[in-house]
Design a protein around this motif. Structure first.
Motif, PDB file in Angstrom:
ATOM      1  N   PRO A  15      19.732  62.138  32.941  1.00  0.00           N
ATOM      2  CA  PRO A  15      19.821  63.591  33.072  1.00  0.00           C
ATOM      3  C   PRO A  15      20.759  64.355  32.101  1.00  0.00           C
ATOM      4  N   THR A  16      20.797  64.098  30.753  1.00  0.00           N
ATOM      5  CA  THR A  16      21.809  64.483  29.861  1.00  0.00           C
ATOM      6  C   THR A  16      21.003  65.316  29.036  1.00  0.00           C
ATOM      7  N   SER A  17      19.663  65.438  28.990  1.00  0.00           N
ATOM      8  CA  SER A  17      19.082  65.940  27.858  1.00  0.00           C
ATOM      9  C   SER A  17      17.553  65.998  28.316  1.00  0.00           C
ATOM     10  N   GLY A  18      16.900  67.077  27.689  1.00  0.00           N
ATOM     11  CA  GLY A  18      15.653  67.285  27.842  1.00  0.00           C
ATOM     12  C   GLY A  18      14.922  67.279  29.191  1.00  0.00           C
ATOM     13  N   GLY A  37      23.702  57.895  33.739  1.00  0.00           N
ATOM     14  CA  GLY A  37      23.461  57.865  32.247  1.00  0.00           C
ATOM     15  C   GLY A  37      24.784  57.207  31.398  1.00  0.00           C
ATOM     16  N   ARG A  38      24.706  56.981  30.272  1.00  0.00           N
ATOM     17  CA  ARG A  38      25.459  56.280  29.490  1.00  0.00           C
ATOM     18  C   ARG A  38      26.823  56.969  28.842  1.00  0.00           C
ATOM     19  N   ASN A  39      26.864  58.327  29.085  1.00  0.00           N
ATOM     20  CA  ASN A  39      27.950  58.897  28.364  1.00  0.00           C
ATOM     21  C   ASN A  39      28.402  59.908  29.518  1.00  0.00           C
ATOM     22  N   CYS A  62      26.001  54.198  33.342  1.00  0.00           N
ATOM     23  CA  CYS A  62      24.839  52.978  33.138  1.00  0.00           C
ATOM     24  C   CYS A  62      24.203  53.354  31.870  1.00  0.00           C
ATOM     25  N   ASP A  63      24.360  51.999  31.195  1.00  0.00           N
ATOM     26  CA  ASP A  63      23.241  51.953  29.917  1.00  0.00           C
ATOM     27  C   ASP A  63      22.090  51.375  30.697  1.00  0.00           C
ATOM     28  N   VAL A  64      20.851  52.081  30.956  1.00  0.00           N
ATOM     29  CA  VAL A  64      19.892  51.441  31.040  1.00  0.00           C
ATOM     30  C   VAL A  64      19.016  50.335  30.272  1.00  0.00           C
ATOM     31  N   ASN A  89      12.869  57.253  37.709  1.00  0.00           N
ATOM     32  CA  ASN A  89      13.275  56.753  36.319  1.00  0.00           C
ATOM     33  C   ASN A  89      12.731  57.539  35.026  1.00  0.00           C
ATOM     34  N   ASN A  90      13.982  58.078  34.412  1.00  0.00           N
ATOM     35  CA  ASN A  90      13.356  59.228  33.470  1.00  0.00           C
ATOM     36  C   ASN A  90      13.814  58.710  32.139  1.00  0.00           C
ATOM     37  N   ALA A  91      14.900  57.980  32.007  1.00  0.00           N
ATOM     38  CA  ALA A  91      15.554  57.564  30.492  1.00  0.00           C
ATOM     39  C   ALA A  91      14.596  57.067  29.697  1.00  0.00           C
ATOM     40  N   ALA A 181       5.966  49.772  20.078  1.00  0.00           N
ATOM     41  CA  ALA A 181       7.223  49.535  21.129  1.00  0.00           C
ATOM     42  C   ALA A 181       7.101  50.370  22.335  1.00  0.00           C
ATOM     43  N   TYR A 182       6.998  51.686  21.881  1.00  0.00           N
ATOM     44  CA  TYR A 182       7.228  52.872  22.702  1.00  0.00           C
ATOM     45  C   TYR A 182       5.895  52.933  23.599  1.00  0.00           C
ATOM     46  N   ALA A 183       4.473  52.760  23.015  1.00  0.00           N
ATOM     47  CA  ALA A 183       3.411  52.534  24.029  1.00  0.00           C
ATOM     48  C   ALA A 183       3.381  51.625  24.899  1.00  0.00           C
ATOM     49  N   ILE A 212       3.225  66.751  26.456  1.00  0.00           N
ATOM     50  CA  ILE A 212       3.851  66.758  25.171  1.00  0.00           C
ATOM     51  C   ILE A 212       4.913  68.065  25.189  1.00  0.00           C
ATOM     52  N   THR A 213       6.167  67.473  25.630  1.00  0.00           N
ATOM     53  CA  THR A 213       7.328  68.537  25.888  1.00  0.00           C
ATOM     54  C   THR A 213       8.399  68.736  24.548  1.00  0.00           C
ATOM     55  N   ARG A 214       8.182  69.899  24.401  1.00  0.00           N
ATOM     56  CA  ARG A 214       8.920  70.154  23.176  1.00  0.00           C
ATOM     57  C   ARG A 214      10.381  70.574  23.593  1.00  0.00           C
ATOM     58  N   GLY A 215      11.349  70.612  22.522  1.00  0.00           N
ATOM     59  CA  GLY A 215      12.685  71.014  22.857  1.00  0.00           C
ATOM     60  C   GLY A 215      13.686  69.945  23.546  1.00  0.00           C
ATOM     61  N   THR A 216      12.942  68.625  23.539  1.00  0.00           N
ATOM     62  CA  THR A 216      13.894  67.503  23.843  1.00  0.00           C
ATOM     63  C   THR A 216      14.320  66.524  22.732  1.00  0.00           C
ATOM     64  N   LYS A 217      15.170  65.667  22.805  1.00  0.00           N
ATOM     65  CA  LYS A 217      15.687  64.995  21.524  1.00  0.00           C
ATOM     66  C   LYS A 217      14.517  63.642  21.555  1.00  0.00           C
ATOM     67  N   LEU A 218      13.561  63.518  22.167  1.00  0.00           N
ATOM     68  CA  LEU A 218      12.732  62.235  22.084  1.00  0.00           C
ATOM     69  C   LEU A 218      12.264  62.137  20.777  1.00  0.00           C
TER      70      LEU A 218
HETATM   71  N1  LIG Z   1       9.133  64.646  25.086  1.00  0.00           N
HETATM   72  C1  LIG Z   1       7.573  64.433  25.497  1.00  0.00           C
HETATM   73  O1  LIG Z   1       7.151  65.019  24.791  1.00  0.00           O
HETATM   74  C2  LIG Z   1       7.445  63.043  26.233  1.00  0.00           C
HETATM   75  C3  LIG Z   1       6.080  62.811  26.362  1.00  0.00           C
HETATM   76  C4  LIG Z   1       5.862  61.953  27.495  1.00  0.00           C
HETATM   77  C5  LIG Z   1       6.958  61.063  28.047  1.00  0.00           C
HETATM   78  N2  LIG Z   1       8.198  61.293  27.648  1.00  0.00           N
HETATM   79  C6  LIG Z   1       9.360  60.433  28.547  1.00  0.00           C
HETATM   80  O2  LIG Z   1      10.325  61.542  29.022  1.00  0.00           O
HETATM   81  C7  LIG Z   1      11.389  60.939  29.386  1.00  0.00           C
HETATM   82  C8  LIG Z   1      12.671  61.972  28.869  1.00  0.00           C
HETATM   83  O3  LIG Z   1      12.613  62.207  27.531  1.00  0.00           O
HETATM   84  P1  LIG Z   1      12.769  63.280  26.691  1.00  0.00           P
HETATM   85  O4  LIG Z   1      11.728  63.845  26.083  1.00  0.00           O
HETATM   86  O5  LIG Z   1      13.548  64.399  27.768  1.00  0.00           O
HETATM   87  O6  LIG Z   1      14.065  62.847  25.714  1.00  0.00           O
HETATM   88  P2  LIG Z   1      15.592  63.099  25.411  1.00  0.00           P
HETATM   89  O7  LIG Z   1      15.712  64.562  25.488  1.00  0.00           O
HETATM   90  O8  LIG Z   1      15.759  62.319  24.363  1.00  0.00           O
HETATM   91  O9  LIG Z   1      16.160  62.577  26.804  1.00  0.00           O
HETATM   92  C9  LIG Z   1      16.385  61.160  27.065  1.00  0.00           C
HETATM   93  C10 LIG Z   1      17.587  60.844  28.217  1.00  0.00           C
HETATM   94  O10 LIG Z   1      17.313  59.279  28.172  1.00  0.00           O
HETATM   95  C11 LIG Z   1      18.889  59.026  28.182  1.00  0.00           C
HETATM   96  N3  LIG Z   1      18.859  57.609  27.537  1.00  0.00           N
HETATM   97  C12 LIG Z   1      18.320  57.070  26.397  1.00  0.00           C
HETATM   98  N4  LIG Z   1      18.871  55.897  26.355  1.00  0.00           N
HETATM   99  C13 LIG Z   1      19.440  55.575  27.175  1.00  0.00           C
HETATM  100  C14 LIG Z   1      20.422  54.505  27.929  1.00  0.00           C
HETATM  101  N5  LIG Z   1      20.391  53.301  27.027  1.00  0.00           N
HETATM  102  N6  LIG Z   1      21.203  54.355  28.891  1.00  0.00           N
HETATM  103  C15 LIG Z   1      21.078  55.576  29.767  1.00  0.00           C
HETATM  104  N7  LIG Z   1      20.261  56.620  29.405  1.00  0.00           N
HETATM  105  C16 LIG Z   1      19.521  56.650  28.103  1.00  0.00           C
HETATM  106  C17 LIG Z   1      19.348  60.006  27.207  1.00  0.00           C
HETATM  107  O11 LIG Z   1      20.711  59.980  27.427  1.00  0.00           O
HETATM  108  P3  LIG Z   1      21.766  60.390  26.184  1.00  0.00           P
HETATM  109  O12 LIG Z   1      21.972  61.819  26.213  1.00  0.00           O
HETATM  110  O13 LIG Z   1      23.058  59.666  26.442  1.00  0.00           O
HETATM  111  O14 LIG Z   1      21.079  60.069  24.914  1.00  0.00           O
HETATM  112  C18 LIG Z   1      18.846  61.142  27.772  1.00  0.00           C
HETATM  113  O15 LIG Z   1      19.518  61.553  28.929  1.00  0.00           O
HETATM  114  C19 LIG Z   1      11.368  59.594  28.673  1.00  0.00           C
HETATM  115  O16 LIG Z   1      11.081  58.548  29.074  1.00  0.00           O
HETATM  116  C20 LIG Z   1      10.117  59.851  27.608  1.00  0.00           C
HETATM  117  O17 LIG Z   1       9.705  58.674  27.137  1.00  0.00           O
HETATM  118  C21 LIG Z   1       8.461  62.344  27.075  1.00  0.00           C
END
Ligand SMILES: NC(=O)c1ccc[n+]([C@@H]2O[C@H](COP(=O)([O-])OP(=O)(O)OC[C@H]3O[C@@H](n4cnc5c(N)ncnc54)[C@H](OP(=O)(O)O)[C@@H]3O)[C@@H](O)[C@H]2O)c1
Length: 303
Positions: A15-18, A37-39, A62-64, A89-91, A181-183, A212-218
């Motif tokens: 819940p800490t990002s994106g 979350g882990r932090n 929690c470190d998932v 389950n989002n992380a 790995a991701y797919a 396809i979600t912009r503005g996240t850290k993925l």
């Molecule tokens: N963005 C896209 O276009 C897109 C498209 C399809 C699917 N998704 C999926 O959407 C979900 C959210 O992604 P996002 O785009 O919002 O990315 P993001 O901004 O990078 O957010 C990822 C979140 O997961 C947490 N996380 C990562 N590793 C972790 C760990 N080991 N333990 C606990 N928490 C952990 C991060 O915590 P920290 O803040 O501590 O790093 C952060 O809160 C993911 O499952 C991603 O695969 C995203």
């Protein structure tokens, strides 16, 4: 049964990002949000934002990617004795370089799939009848998905759960590092969500492709932040990517609607607009779905 609105609690990982951050804020309008979350510092910041909105949140460290940490967090959540109406389950991560988790497993597979599966297994018996369990999937798992195909992605490269945990993918995959790995992790997420829906009708299991979600850290770890931002913007305007484009806030609304749904539906894979969609041919195969779950349980027994 799940109680009235004011009694409800929702568990969310990442819940800490994106998307997770935006969804935690949206979910707080429907009940107490358990922030997993882990932090600790980042979790407390989200908790403060939610409290400033006049709502309630409880952080759980929690470190998932580490199954022992997930099991411990699961027990802490159970000990809260809150009526949990939904688990999200989002992380997730999409790193270009392969690294290992605490159990020595591929970190992407452990974070995106094994951690989500483990948390679900720990919490499921304690969830009230009708609770929703939602997994964030990704259409990248489908080798026929148009935007992914154009980018040279080849879908999930599944050999077995044990091979994935070892970081081995079916040959002939994507040239972009980290994508196989991701797919594959997301193929397993989707297959498991559908298998669990059939296995346990007491709860409602769904998967969501958030767009396809912009503005996240993925996927941004190795990229310059400006390049990452420009890339996100281009994806939102250039067809065919723009058709699937979303923002964390839009995705959060869709995900929250699914997570707070009380219609009794189960086993649906939703797109970013909340419309049912189909995953890859393999993900729809019930024998495949069941074998993913059986193999996952066998692997998790080894720790
Ligand atoms: N963005 C896209 O276009 C897109 C498209 C399809 C699917 N998704 C999926 O959407 C979900 C959210 O992604 P996002 O785009 O919002 O990315 P993001 O901004 O990078 O957010 C990822 C979140 O997961 C947490 N996380 C990562 N590793 C972790 C760990 N080991 N333990 C606990 N928490 C952990 C991060 O915590 P920290 O803040 O501590 O790093 C952060 O809160 C993911 O499952 C991603 O695969 C995203």
């Amino acid at each position: 049964m799940v109680g009235s609105n004011k009694d409800k609690a929702y568990v969310i990982t990442g819940p800490t990002s994106g998307i997770g951050y935006a969804t935690a804020l949206e979910l707080s309008k429907h009940g107490i949000v358990i922030l997993v979350g882990r932090n600790a510092e980042k979790l407390n910041k989200v908790k403060k934002v939610i409290e400033d909105m006049g709502k309630n949140a409880i952080p759980v460290i929690c470190d998932v990617s580490d199954m022992n940490s997930v099991k411990k967090a699961g027990q802490q959540i159970i000990a809260l004795r809150l009526p949990i109406a939904g688990l999200l389950n989002n992380a997730g991560i999409m790193p270009a370089k392969a690294t290992k988790s605490a159990q020595g497993w591929d970190k992407t597979f452990a974070t995106n799939y094994l951690g989500a599966f483990t948390l679900t297994e720990v919490l499921a018996p304690h969830l009230p009848d009708g609770a929703n369990v939602v997994f964030i999937a990704s259409a990248i798992e489908d080798p026929e998905r148009k935007p992914a195909k154009i980018m040279g992605m080849k879908g999930g490269r599944y050999l077995s759960v044990a091979a994935s945990a070892d970081g081995n993918w079916k040959p002939g995959g994507a040239k972009m590092p980290g994508i196989d790995a991701y797919a594959t992790s997301k193929l397993c997420v989707l297959a498991a969500a559908m298998a669990l829906a059939r296995e346990n009708p007491r709860l409602h299991y769904h998967a969501v492709e958030p767009g396809i979600t912009r503005g996240t850290k993925l996927g941004g770890e190795e990229l310059n932040p400006i390049v990452h931002k420009v890339f996100g913007y281009l994806m939102s305007v250039i067809p065919p990517f723009s058709r699937y484009s979303s923002t964390p806030e839009k995705s959060a609304k869709t995900i929250t609607k699914i997570l707070t749904e009380t219609s009794g539906k189960t086993g649906v894979y939703f797109d970013e607009k909340g419309t049912p969609m189909l995953g890859s041919v393999l993900s729809q195969d019930v024998n495949f779905q069941d074998s993913v779950v059986a193999e996952t349980r066998a692997l998790l027994k080894t720790i």
